[in-house]
Design a protein around this motif. Structure first.
Motif, short mmCIF file in Angstrom:
data_model
loop_
_atom_site.label_atom_id
_atom_site.label_comp_id
_atom_site.label_asym_id
_atom_site.label_seq_id
_atom_site.Cartn_x
_atom_site.Cartn_y
_atom_site.Cartn_z
N SER A 131 -7.53 -9.58 -3.36
CA SER A 131 -8.10 -9.92 -2.07
C SER A 131 -7.23 -10.64 -1.28
CB SER A 131 -9.66 -10.97 -2.23
OG SER A 131 -9.01 -12.11 -2.67
N ARG A 132 -5.82 -11.19 -1.56
CA ARG A 132 -5.16 -11.59 -0.80
C ARG A 132 -4.05 -10.55 -0.15
NH1 ARG A 132 -3.21 -15.64 -5.35
NH2 ARG A 132 -3.48 -13.77 -6.41
N VAL A 133 -4.07 -9.57 -0.45
CA VAL A 133 -3.37 -8.41 0.01
C VAL A 133 -3.89 -7.35 0.68
CG1 VAL A 133 -1.51 -9.18 -1.62
CG2 VAL A 133 -3.04 -7.55 -2.32
N CYS A 134 -4.76 -7.44 1.50
CA CYS A 134 -5.29 -6.37 2.30
C CYS A 134 -4.32 -5.79 3.19
CB CYS A 134 -6.65 -6.55 3.24
SG CYS A 134 -7.38 -5.07 4.15
N PRO A 135 -3.98 -4.45 2.90
CA PRO A 135 -2.83 -3.78 3.61
C PRO A 135 -3.21 -3.45 5.27
CG PRO A 135 -3.41 -2.20 1.86
CD PRO A 135 -4.34 -3.54 1.95
N SER A 136 -4.42 -3.38 5.47
CA SER A 136 -4.75 -3.17 7.07
C SER A 136 -4.68 -4.56 7.68
CB SER A 136 -6.21 -2.76 7.11
OG SER A 136 -6.34 -1.45 6.71
N ASN A 137 -4.75 -5.75 6.82
CA ASN A 137 -4.69 -6.93 7.46
C ASN A 137 -3.10 -7.39 7.71
OD1 ASN A 137 -5.49 -9.52 8.70
ND2 ASN A 137 -5.79 -10.48 6.65
N ILE A 138 -2.34 -7.11 6.63
CA ILE A 138 -1.09 -7.50 6.68
C ILE A 138 -0.17 -6.69 7.37
CG2 ILE A 138 -1.31 -8.96 4.74
CD1 ILE A 138 0.20 -7.07 3.15
N LEU A 139 -0.17 -5.34 7.37
CA LEU A 139 0.33 -4.66 8.14
C LEU A 139 0.09 -3.93 9.43
CD1 LEU A 139 1.97 -2.75 4.97
CD2 LEU A 139 3.01 -4.31 6.43
N GLY A 140 -1.37 -4.00 9.77
CA GLY A 140 -1.88 -3.87 10.92
C GLY A 140 -2.37 -2.13 11.02
N PHE A 141 -2.64 -1.73 10.06
CA PHE A 141 -3.22 -0.31 9.93
C PHE A 141 -4.37 -0.41 10.66
CE2 PHE A 141 -0.29 0.25 6.23
CZ PHE A 141 0.39 1.19 6.70
N GLY A 270 7.22 -1.11 -1.33
CA GLY A 270 7.23 -2.22 -0.43
C GLY A 270 6.69 -3.57 -1.40
N TYR A 271 6.91 -4.67 -0.97
CA TYR A 271 6.43 -5.95 -1.64
C TYR A 271 6.18 -7.12 -0.79
CZ TYR A 271 6.98 -9.99 -4.96
OH TYR A 271 6.65 -11.00 -5.73
N TYR A 272 4.93 -7.46 -0.89
CA TYR A 272 4.58 -8.75 0.06
C TYR A 272 4.21 -9.99 -1.00
CZ TYR A 272 1.00 -11.26 2.51
OH TYR A 272 0.39 -12.28 3.19
N ASN A 273 5.25 -10.96 -0.41
CA ASN A 273 5.16 -12.42 -0.79
C ASN A 273 4.30 -13.22 0.06
OD1 ASN A 273 5.71 -14.90 -1.92
ND2 ASN A 273 7.70 -14.42 -2.25
N PHE A 274 3.13 -13.54 -0.45
CA PHE A 274 1.98 -14.30 0.34
C PHE A 274 2.44 -15.65 0.13
CE2 PHE A 274 -0.53 -13.00 -3.40
CZ PHE A 274 -0.52 -14.06 -4.20
N VAL A 275 3.52 -16.06 -0.66
CA VAL A 275 3.58 -17.60 -0.72
C VAL A 275 4.24 -17.99 0.58
CG1 VAL A 275 4.91 -19.06 -2.04
CG2 VAL A 275 3.47 -17.54 -3.36
#
Length: 306
Positions: A131-141, A270-275
């Motif tokens: 739930s913490r890594v929604c692509p539309s949210n973090i990459l703005g799709f 791709g790699y998203y570090n949410f920390v």
């Protein structure tokens, strides 16, 4: 024909001798309920008398019932609070939807009407269900920009693994929608990768184990390359290694490999570090890789966003 005379019931107390009870037993089908009612009435009278004589017992029973009532009232309050919280959440969802409709849909009505007629996204994104890594949210799709598939640990099974929702989506996106890019996104503190790295040799019939075994090569590569690191660091290493293994698995689909070789389709990791909110991106270099002999993969266009 003989006629049975109706049995009579005496108003006197019941006889004590066993012989006197015999006729009464033979007529229990007719008079049994009255007899039982009389017994119940005597029992109730006896209990009532006992209660009057024993006020302590009566008080104890009242207190016990009061406790049950209080407990029931607490349960009712908790249930009401849960229902209210759920209603509050859906009220928020309703508010968000109406805000979307007013501020985005209505203001870009022509765009959404075009989307209603069909989609032509340039990207397919394979991301984790976390739930913490929604692509539309973090990459703005925006709607219509990306065909998105999410599963546990953002894994792509090889073609020989058989049907799954992921390769069904791949087939549709590549062959029907004709996307030009596939982006596989891993992320920090992935529970699926943690499960993969924690697996023991014994069999486990769980759905999670069966699925994360798709990444067994990433686990083996991580154990070989990062065995001296702590378990947490091994998991972080495997989170990225798993993305690369998924990129290799994409090439096991003939219709994907054909388009990549022809330059009509690009594969990205791709790699998203949410920390610390950073993002790494890289692209598979098909021409620079030695896939047939050593399975060595080359990458290009690496970038780090922070």
């Amino acid at each position: 024909m003989a006629i049975l005379a109706p049995a009579s019931v005496s108003k006197d107390p019941l006889p004590s001798s066993s012989s006197a009870l015999t006729p009464l037993r033979s007529s229990t089908q007719i008079f049994g309920p009255k007899f039982k009612f009389r017994q119940i009435g005597q029992t109730q009278l006896s209990l009532s008398t006992s209660f009057k004589k024993s006020s302590g017992f009566k008080l104890k029973g009242w207190r016990h019932s009061e406790g049950i009532t209080q407990e029931f009232q607490v349960d009712k309050l908790e249930t009401a609070a849960e229902v209210e919280n759920e209603c509050d959440f859906f009220d928020k969802m309703k508010h968000r939807f109406l805000s979307f409709k007013k501020q985005k849909f209505m203001e870009n009505l022509e765009h959404y009407q075009n989307l209603a007629d069909g989609q032509a996204p340039k990207f397919m994104v394979i991301a984790c269900a976390d739930s913490r890594v929604c692509p539309s949210n973090i990459l703005g799709f925006q709607p219509g920009e990306a065909f998105i598939v999410r599963n546990v640990a953002n894994m792509v099974p090889p073609c020989e693994s058989g049907p799954s929702e992921t390769n069904a989506a791949l087939e549709f996106a590549v062959n029907s929608v004709k996307v030009e890019n596939i982006l596989v996104i891993g992320h920090s503190r992935c529970g699926g990768i943690h499960a993969l790295m924690s697996m023991q040799d014994e069999e486990d019939p769980s759905f999670i184990r069966s699925w994360v075994l798709v990444g067994k090569n990433a686990r083996l590569n991580t154990k070989a390359a990062a065995s001296s690191l702590s378990f947490d660091h091994q998991c972080s290493h495997c989170e990225k290694e798993s993305v690369n293994c998924s990129l290799l698995n994409l090439l096991t689909y003939p219709w994907i490999e054909e388009k990549v070789r022809a330059g009509a389709l690009s594969l990205h990791g791709g790699y998203y570090n949410f920390v610390d909110c950073t993002f790494e991106k890289w692209t598979l270099d098909y021409d620079g890789s030695n896939l047939k002999e050593s399975k060595e993969v080359a990458f290009r266009n690496r970038s780090f966003w922070s």
